[in-house]
Scaffold this motif. Structure first.
Motif, PDB file in Angstrom:
ATOM      1  N   THR A   1      -2.475  -3.390 -12.234  1.00  0.00           N
ATOM      2  CA  THR A   1      -2.192  -2.414 -13.290  1.00  0.00           C
ATOM      3  C   THR A   1      -1.172  -2.928 -14.293  1.00  0.00           C
ATOM      4  OG1 THR A   1      -0.437  -1.350 -11.983  1.00  0.00           O
ATOM      5  CG2 THR A   1      -2.686  -0.486 -11.736  1.00  0.00           C
ATOM      6  N   ARG A   2      -0.573  -4.085 -14.032  1.00  0.00           N
ATOM      7  CA  ARG A   2       0.460  -4.626 -14.913  1.00  0.00           C
ATOM      8  C   ARG A   2      -0.111  -5.822 -15.681  1.00  0.00           C
ATOM      9  NH1 ARG A   2       5.607  -2.845 -13.814  1.00  0.00           N
ATOM     10  NH2 ARG A   2       5.691  -1.368 -12.077  1.00  0.00           N
ATOM     11  N   PRO A   3      -0.177  -5.729 -17.009  1.00  0.00           N
ATOM     12  CA  PRO A   3      -0.738  -6.835 -17.801  1.00  0.00           C
ATOM     13  C   PRO A   3       0.064  -8.120 -17.593  1.00  0.00           C
ATOM     14  CG  PRO A   3      -0.487  -4.842 -19.133  1.00  0.00           C
ATOM     15  CD  PRO A   3       0.227  -4.594 -17.844  1.00  0.00           C
TER      16      PRO A   3
ATOM     17  N   CYS B   1       0.724  -9.924 -15.101  1.00  0.00           N
ATOM     18  CA  CYS B   1       1.653  -9.872 -13.980  1.00  0.00           C
ATOM     19  C   CYS B   1       1.596 -11.200 -13.216  1.00  0.00           C
ATOM     20  CB  CYS B   1       1.289  -8.717 -13.049  1.00  0.00           C
ATOM     21  SG  CYS B   1       2.283  -8.640 -11.549  1.00  0.00           S
ATOM     22  N   PRO B   2       2.686 -11.974 -13.152  1.00  0.00           N
ATOM     23  CA  PRO B   2       2.623 -13.280 -12.490  1.00  0.00           C
ATOM     24  C   PRO B   2       2.359 -13.189 -10.998  1.00  0.00           C
ATOM     25  CG  PRO B   2       4.880 -12.736 -13.114  1.00  0.00           C
ATOM     26  CD  PRO B   2       4.008 -11.718 -13.751  1.00  0.00           C
ATOM     27  N   GLU B   3       2.726 -12.057 -10.380  1.00  0.00           N
ATOM     28  CA  GLU B   3       2.517 -11.912  -8.944  1.00  0.00           C
ATOM     29  C   GLU B   3       1.069 -11.640  -8.567  1.00  0.00           C
ATOM     30  OE1 GLU B   3       6.807 -11.048  -9.766  1.00  0.00           O
ATOM     31  OE2 GLU B   3       4.910 -10.322 -10.593  1.00  0.00           O
ATOM     32  N   THR B   4       0.187 -11.488  -9.560  1.00  0.00           N
ATOM     33  CA  THR B   4      -1.213 -11.202  -9.257  1.00  0.00           C
ATOM     34  C   THR B   4      -1.836 -12.315  -8.415  1.00  0.00           C
ATOM     35  OG1 THR B   4      -1.456  -9.908 -11.285  1.00  0.00           O
ATOM     36  CG2 THR B   4      -3.481 -10.689 -10.238  1.00  0.00           C
ATOM     37  N   LEU B   5      -1.451 -13.568  -8.665  1.00  0.00           N
ATOM     38  CA  LEU B   5      -2.047 -14.646  -7.881  1.00  0.00           C
ATOM     39  C   LEU B   5      -1.627 -14.549  -6.411  1.00  0.00           C
ATOM     40  CD1 LEU B   5      -0.622 -18.270  -8.276  1.00  0.00           C
ATOM     41  CD2 LEU B   5       0.793 -16.221  -8.359  1.00  0.00           C
ATOM     42  N   VAL B   6      -0.401 -14.067  -6.141  1.00  0.00           N
ATOM     43  CA  VAL B   6       0.025 -13.872  -4.761  1.00  0.00           C
ATOM     44  C   VAL B   6      -0.744 -12.712  -4.143  1.00  0.00           C
ATOM     45  CG1 VAL B   6       1.978 -13.400  -3.219  1.00  0.00           C
ATOM     46  CG2 VAL B   6       2.317 -14.789  -5.270  1.00  0.00           C
ATOM     47  N   ALA B   7      -0.962 -11.662  -4.935  1.00  0.00           N
ATOM     48  CA  ALA B   7      -1.718 -10.509  -4.437  1.00  0.00           C
ATOM     49  C   ALA B   7      -3.131 -10.926  -4.039  1.00  0.00           C
ATOM     50  CB  ALA B   7      -1.756  -9.407  -5.494  1.00  0.00           C
TER      51      ALA B   7
END
Length: 425
Positions: free
Chosen positions: A117-119, A121-127
């Motif tokens: 939901t966060r444009p 977002c750098p943590e998306t790859l960890v997610a």
């Protein structure tokens, strides 16, 4: 292969001592006097304190989980989501390591949902790596691969250069080595081996000792899946060197790998004892992630040593534990190995072995695990061929062989093709 300590970001000695000092800081952070600190600074400290016990006691330790739970509580009051994601990750790894399927799945879904939901977002790859590992745990290899690939493609050194310290390992190398395991199970053998090599190279380039140790352990695990003693010996020794150099806690898996790799008739008894000792400490440490593969390897070794009843008991216990943990990624192989040991114990009683092998094939097919399917189909075809049921043998094997990606790195494929040709009218 492993960078010097000055490049790793960790001193080669004193990790245990540093963790002890930071443990005291956790207590201080919760005292009223600590309220003078700003909320964001306190949260940052709490998250770092969550990372501190990892190298001394592991993600599964109560101290680690308690620290991350406190960090999550503090993070819920802050607008900045980055520390909250760090807390999610720490809690998720604890659930994974202890084999807690419900909370693990919930945390993985929460992490990915909030990151998405966060444009930018750098943590998306960890997610995505978290979701990929969660899928792998449950035996969903196809979705696991998709998540790992998204994680790999999202990596950007400028954005994610500090993530090795925030999330325990370099996210790029970690996603690559787990995807290599996944690809191998899917039957994409050559792709898996190339990706594993790239993961090891990227882990070395990261110059982060925990990442190097992590990648080497999974490279040894891939060798164990391949039943390749040379690969297991090489990578487990390299991992042991990292543990020794940087004063990390001893890894029971490394001890197991080394015991398995040196199996021979001359060293069979000592090898079995070493493998048993390594698995005996697992319950007290609360680590069950990846355990089914090790239990299966030990059961095979016990059966090879003539201890078929011990091997069958071990497998039955592992299958019972699987129902609790829902760790299904190696379920098909547990049933295959069980079938082969049953046949070894009583070659005349083929019914039980046939049932286990058929179960292995059905599970592997449902998971799209082509490598596991082919192994089970080959074992079943051999059983049928020995019983003069060549038509059944051909039927069992043909489907598993058809469309299997060509490779010289999977001996079972060559054996299956040879047997299939002999079975053709």
């Amino acid at each position: 292969m492993v960078g010097e300590s000055r490049r790793s970001g960790l001193a080669p000695l004193g990790i245990q001592e540093a963790a002890a000092h930071l443990g005291k800081a956790i207590e201080l952070a919760d005292k009223p006097a600590a309220s003078a600190a700003s909320g964001s600074n306190r949260l940052h400290l709490q998250t770092r304190l969550g990372n501190a016990p990892i190298w001394a006691k592991g993600y599964q330790a109560p101290e680690t989980s308690a620290a991350f739970a406190r960090a999550r509580e503090l993070a819920s009051r802050e607008e900045d989501a980055s520390e909250r994601f760090s807390a999610y990750y720490g809690l998720w790894v604890g659930h994974l390591t202890r084999g807690e399927p419900g909370p693990m799945r919930e945390m993985a879904e929460l992490f990915l949902r909030e990151a998405a939901t966060r444009p930018d977002c750098p943590e998306t790859l960890v997610a995505h790596r978290v979701s990929g590992t969660t899928c792998l745990y449950f035996g969903d290899f196809v979705d696991a691969h998709e998540h790992f690939q998204k994680s790999i493609k999202l990596y950007d050194q400028a954005w994610h250069g500090d993530f090795a310290n925030r999330f325990g390992h370099d996210p790029h190398a970690a996603a690559e080595i787990r995807d290599a395991i996944t690809l191998w199970a899917l039957g994409r053998i050559d792709e898996a081996l190339r990706l594993a090599d790239r993961a090891l190279a990227d882990a070395e380039s990261a110059a982060h000792a925990p990442t190097m140790g992590y990648a080497l352990v999974f490279a040894a695990l891939l060798g164990l899946l391949r039943r390749n003693p040379e690969a297991v010996a090489t990578y487990s020794q390299a991992s042991a060197d990292v543990v020794s150099r940087f004063d990390f806690p001893g890894n029971w898996a490394v001890v197991f790998f080394q015991g398995w790799a040196k199996r021979s008739e001359a060293a069979e008894e000592s090898s079995l004892a070493e493998m048993r000792r390594s698995l005996a400490i697992v319950p007290e440490r609360g680590q069950v992630w990846l355990l089914p593969r090790f239990e299966a390897a030990l059961a095979e070794a016990e059966a090879s040593a003539g201890e078929t009843d011990a091997g069958l008991r071990r497998l039955d216990d592992a299958l019972d534990e699987l129902e609790r943990t829902e760790q299904r990624w190696y379920e098909a192989e547990l049933y295959r190995i069980r079938g082969e040991i049953l046949l070894k114990r009583d070659p005349a009683d083929t019914a039980s072995a046939e049932q286990s092998l058929q179960a292995a094939i059905a599970i592997a097919q449902s998971q799209k695990a082509r490598s596991f399917e082919l192994r089970a189909a080959l074992a079943l075809a051999k059983l049928y061929h020995a019983a003069n049921r060549d038509a059944d043998a051909h039927t069992a094997l043909a489907l598993a062989v058809e469309g299997f990606p060509p490779t010289r790195q999977f001996p079972e494929l060559t054996e299956a093709q040879t047997l299939l040709a002999a079975l053709n009218p």
